[in-house]
Motif scaffolding. Structure first.
Motif, PDB file in Angstrom:
ATOM      1  N   UNK A 238       0.726  -1.202  -0.037  1.00  0.00           N
ATOM      2  CA  UNK A 238       0.038   0.037  -0.235  1.00  0.00           C
ATOM      3  C   UNK A 238       1.023   1.388  -0.071  1.00  0.00           C
ATOM      4  N   UNK A 239       0.234   2.323  -0.675  1.00  0.00           N
ATOM      5  CA  UNK A 239       1.076   3.560  -0.660  1.00  0.00           C
ATOM      6  C   UNK A 239      -0.101   4.784  -0.650  1.00  0.00           C
ATOM      7  N   UNK A 240       0.699   5.890  -0.235  1.00  0.00           N
ATOM      8  CA  UNK A 240      -0.218   7.114  -0.448  1.00  0.00           C
ATOM      9  C   UNK A 240       0.789   8.159  -1.198  1.00  0.00           C
ATOM     10  N   UNK A 241       0.118   9.305  -1.707  1.00  0.00           N
ATOM     11  CA  UNK A 241       0.773  10.159  -2.522  1.00  0.00           C
ATOM     12  C   UNK A 241       0.767  11.491  -1.582  1.00  0.00           C
ATOM     13  N   UNK A 242       2.024  12.197  -1.444  1.00  0.00           N
ATOM     14  CA  UNK A 242       1.960  13.412  -0.798  1.00  0.00           C
ATOM     15  C   UNK A 242       2.336  14.773  -1.797  1.00  0.00           C
ATOM     16  N   UNK A 243       1.536  15.610  -1.805  1.00  0.00           N
ATOM     17  CA  UNK A 243       1.639  16.444  -2.629  1.00  0.00           C
ATOM     18  C   UNK A 243       1.355  18.022  -1.655  1.00  0.00           C
ATOM     19  N   UNK A 244       1.674  18.957  -2.208  1.00  0.00           N
ATOM     20  CA  UNK A 244       1.449  20.428  -1.564  1.00  0.00           C
ATOM     21  C   UNK A 244       2.931  20.749  -0.954  1.00  0.00           C
ATOM     22  N   UNK A 245       2.312  21.683  -0.007  1.00  0.00           N
ATOM     23  CA  UNK A 245       3.378  22.178   0.894  1.00  0.00           C
ATOM     24  C   UNK A 245       3.870  21.464   2.034  1.00  0.00           C
ATOM     25  N   UNK A 246       4.179  20.176   1.590  1.00  0.00           N
ATOM     26  CA  UNK A 246       5.120  19.280   2.426  1.00  0.00           C
ATOM     27  C   UNK A 246       5.758  18.284   1.520  1.00  0.00           C
ATOM     28  N   UNK A 247       6.203  17.210   2.059  1.00  0.00           N
ATOM     29  CA  UNK A 247       7.189  16.436   1.260  1.00  0.00           C
ATOM     30  C   UNK A 247       6.444  15.870  -0.055  1.00  0.00           C
ATOM     31  N   UNK A 248       7.066  15.859  -1.137  1.00  0.00           N
ATOM     32  CA  UNK A 248       6.481  15.520  -2.484  1.00  0.00           C
ATOM     33  C   UNK A 248       6.788  14.289  -2.819  1.00  0.00           C
ATOM     34  N   UNK A 249       6.186  12.942  -2.790  1.00  0.00           N
ATOM     35  CA  UNK A 249       6.502  11.718  -3.010  1.00  0.00           C
ATOM     36  C   UNK A 249       5.454  10.899  -2.911  1.00  0.00           C
ATOM     37  N   UNK A 250       5.521   9.504  -3.283  1.00  0.00           N
ATOM     38  CA  UNK A 250       4.874   8.421  -3.266  1.00  0.00           C
ATOM     39  C   UNK A 250       5.404   7.669  -1.996  1.00  0.00           C
ATOM     40  N   UNK A 251       4.603   7.603  -0.965  1.00  0.00           N
ATOM     41  CA  UNK A 251       5.081   6.931   0.307  1.00  0.00           C
ATOM     42  C   UNK A 251       4.578   5.552   0.727  1.00  0.00           C
TER      43      UNK A 251
ATOM     44  N   UNK B  84       6.620  16.418   7.991  1.00  0.00           N
ATOM     45  CA  UNK B  84       5.787  17.248   8.623  1.00  0.00           C
ATOM     46  C   UNK B  84       5.466  18.690   7.568  1.00  0.00           C
ATOM     47  N   UNK B  85       4.762  19.477   8.051  1.00  0.00           N
ATOM     48  CA  UNK B  85       4.306  20.506   7.471  1.00  0.00           C
ATOM     49  C   UNK B  85       5.519  21.640   6.982  1.00  0.00           C
ATOM     50  N   UNK B  86       5.574  22.155   5.978  1.00  0.00           N
ATOM     51  CA  UNK B  86       6.686  23.198   5.724  1.00  0.00           C
ATOM     52  C   UNK B  86       6.366  24.242   6.334  1.00  0.00           C
ATOM     53  N   UNK B  87       7.184  24.587   7.519  1.00  0.00           N
ATOM     54  CA  UNK B  87       6.876  25.723   8.390  1.00  0.00           C
ATOM     55  C   UNK B  87       6.743  27.161   7.455  1.00  0.00           C
ATOM     56  N   UNK B  88       7.315  27.343   6.570  1.00  0.00           N
ATOM     57  CA  UNK B  88       7.317  28.741   5.687  1.00  0.00           C
ATOM     58  C   UNK B  88       6.469  28.881   4.801  1.00  0.00           C
ATOM     59  N   UNK B  89       5.619  27.923   4.361  1.00  0.00           N
ATOM     60  CA  UNK B  89       4.759  27.715   3.421  1.00  0.00           C
ATOM     61  C   UNK B  89       3.250  26.938   3.462  1.00  0.00           C
TER      62      UNK B  89
ATOM     63  N   UNK C 212       0.106  28.559   2.480  1.00  0.00           N
ATOM     64  CA  UNK C 212      -0.448  29.824   3.492  1.00  0.00           C
ATOM     65  C   UNK C 212      -0.514  31.082   2.415  1.00  0.00           C
ATOM     66  N   UNK C 213      -2.036  31.751   2.528  1.00  0.00           N
ATOM     67  CA  UNK C 213      -2.000  32.761   1.557  1.00  0.00           C
ATOM     68  C   UNK C 213      -0.851  34.090   1.348  1.00  0.00           C
ATOM     69  N   UNK C 214      -0.268  34.030   2.334  1.00  0.00           N
ATOM     70  CA  UNK C 214       0.681  35.160   2.339  1.00  0.00           C
ATOM     71  C   UNK C 214       2.152  34.721   1.328  1.00  0.00           C
ATOM     72  N   UNK C 215       1.934  33.381   1.102  1.00  0.00           N
ATOM     73  CA  UNK C 215       3.136  32.686   0.366  1.00  0.00           C
ATOM     74  C   UNK C 215       3.010  33.386  -1.129  1.00  0.00           C
ATOM     75  N   UNK C 216       2.022  33.468  -1.663  1.00  0.00           N
ATOM     76  CA  UNK C 216       1.561  33.994  -3.164  1.00  0.00           C
ATOM     77  C   UNK C 216       2.138  35.379  -3.097  1.00  0.00           C
ATOM     78  N   UNK C 217       1.687  36.114  -2.022  1.00  0.00           N
ATOM     79  CA  UNK C 217       2.136  37.561  -2.052  1.00  0.00           C
ATOM     80  C   UNK C 217       3.752  37.616  -1.748  1.00  0.00           C
TER      81      UNK C 217
END
Length: 390
Positions: free
Chosen positions: A259-272, A290-295, A358-363
């Motif tokens: 079994x595997x799950x996929x991680x995307x977005x503001x965290x590790x990008x991988x098939x786990x 974990x969650x990426x602190x800055x984003x 987080x919303x401020x990241x795009x700014x």
């Protein structure tokens, strides 16, 4: 003089306003150009909801939703496996080899041996596929299912009418009759005889040296007469009822959890791959760093899943859905109970874990792009002035 100062102040204020408007226009223009990002934002995900004309049901996770949506596939052995008792350590099976010796109480004309020979060792014999052996003057005798002592008595009864007081010895030799095969992720795969200390699944696995993979992700599959049962290895050690008695011909395979799950977005990008039989959303997030602190936006943790109609109806409180349904489960880790709900919500095979920025990241990206563009324009202007001799 005062009128001149007022004009200058008005001009400065106008210039500031113009620059502010220009900055806002530039920000809007840069933002509309599509700056790089890790995926859709919360607003775009919610816009895909069925209630807004999309094709996915978006559900906030509550304790009740976590219980319904976290149903995992259960493994186990059927009653036929669990009700089978231990076979005797000397029970004879098809494929076993036997040594039979007949002692006769006559010298001159023994039934089986030469004159003057009281002990008549018969050639080593194989128990055939139907469980029989052949003894001269006794015929075909059922051996499978009997102990050597039981078979000895059966042969004696067949011969006692033909030779006085026959004494029979039966020895079960090493053979492949009462044996099982072990393959897959074990220390030593092969065919092993069922012996007094290997009559159960746990004992046989120990005889093969144990598994060669992480026990937390090891599955044990046993096939008997075309029927297969499967359990987690850790469940075998924790539940004595799963330590089933083995039968000749059982096939045991140790396999790793796929079994595997996929991680995307503001965290590790991988098939786990899964690291345990049950994996919560909190554990899944921790597994990818974990969650990426800055984003990362802790209010925007999403789990995308194709859910069965049964579960989807239960989650949504409906009974009219048919076929697989696209579900998006939302976890808000900033709420007082958010961590508990993420801990109780189990990830399933094929899930996609997605964390929005987080919303401020795009700014921040927009301002960085503007700063870079302004610096580039300034460099170009300075180069042009140099070429013109200014």
């Amino acid at each position: 003089m005062q009128s001149q100062n007022g004009a200058r102040a008005l001009t400065r204020n106008f210039d500031r306003g113009a620059r502010a408007l220009a900055l806002l226009a530039a920000v809007s223009m840069v933002a509309s150009c599509g700056l790089p990002r890790s995926g859709p934002n919360k607003r775009e995900i919610y816009a895909s909801s069925v209630i807004k004309g999309g094709d996915a049901f978006i559900v906030d996770v509550t304790p009740q939703i976590a219980r319904i949506a976290s149903q995992q596939t259960t493994f186990g052995f059927s009653k036929a496996f669990q009700s089978a008792g231990l076979i005797g350590p000397d029970t004879i099976s098809p494929g076993d080899r036997l040594a039979v010796t007949v002692y006769e109480n006559v010298k001159d004309d023994p039934l089986l041996g030469a004159t003057g020979q009281r002990a008549s060792p018969l050639p080593e014999m194989l128990v055939d596929g139907q469980g029989y052996i052949f003894i001269p003057y006794a015929g075909r005798i059922k051996a499978a299912g009997q102990t050597p002592e039981g078979l000895r008595q059966a042969i004696t009864r067949k011969l006692e009418d033909q030779t006085p007081d026959p004494q029979v010895a039966v020895i079960r030799l090493a053979g492949e009759g009462s044996s099982v095969s072990i393959a897959g992720s074990v220390a030593a795969s092969g065919v092993y005889p069922i012996e007094p200390n290997t009559r159960t699944l746990g004992g046989m696995l120990a005889r093969a040296g144990g598994v060669s993979i992480d026990p937390a992700t090891a599955l044990v599959r046993v096939t008997r007469n075309g029927v297969t049962g499967k359990i987690w290895l850790n469940d075998l050690w924790q539940n004595p009822n799963l330590d089933i008695a083995l039968r000749p011909g059982d096939k045991i395979v140790i396999e790793e959890d796929k079994r595997k799950f996929t991680s995307l977005g503001a965290t590790g990008q991988s098939i786990v791959p899964f690291k345990s039989s049950n994996l919560s959303a909190v554990e899944a997030i921790a597994t990818v760093g974990g969650l990426q602190t800055n984003s990362a936006d802790p209010t925007g943790v999403f789990v995308f899943r194709n859910e069965s109609a049964k579960v989807a109806n239960a989650v949504l409180g409906r009974n009219d859905l048919t076929g697989e349904q696209r579900m998006v489960y939302v976890l808000n880790l900033t709420e007082p109970s958010g961590i508990f709900e993420a801990r109780d919500f189990l990830i399933r095979d094929g899930d996609t874990l997605y964390v929005t920025e987080a919303p401020y990241v795009q700014w921040t990206k927009t301002l960085a792009a503007l700063t870079g563009a302004t610096g580039t324009a300034s460099n170009i202007a300075n180069t042009a002035d140099s070429l013109n001799g200014n």
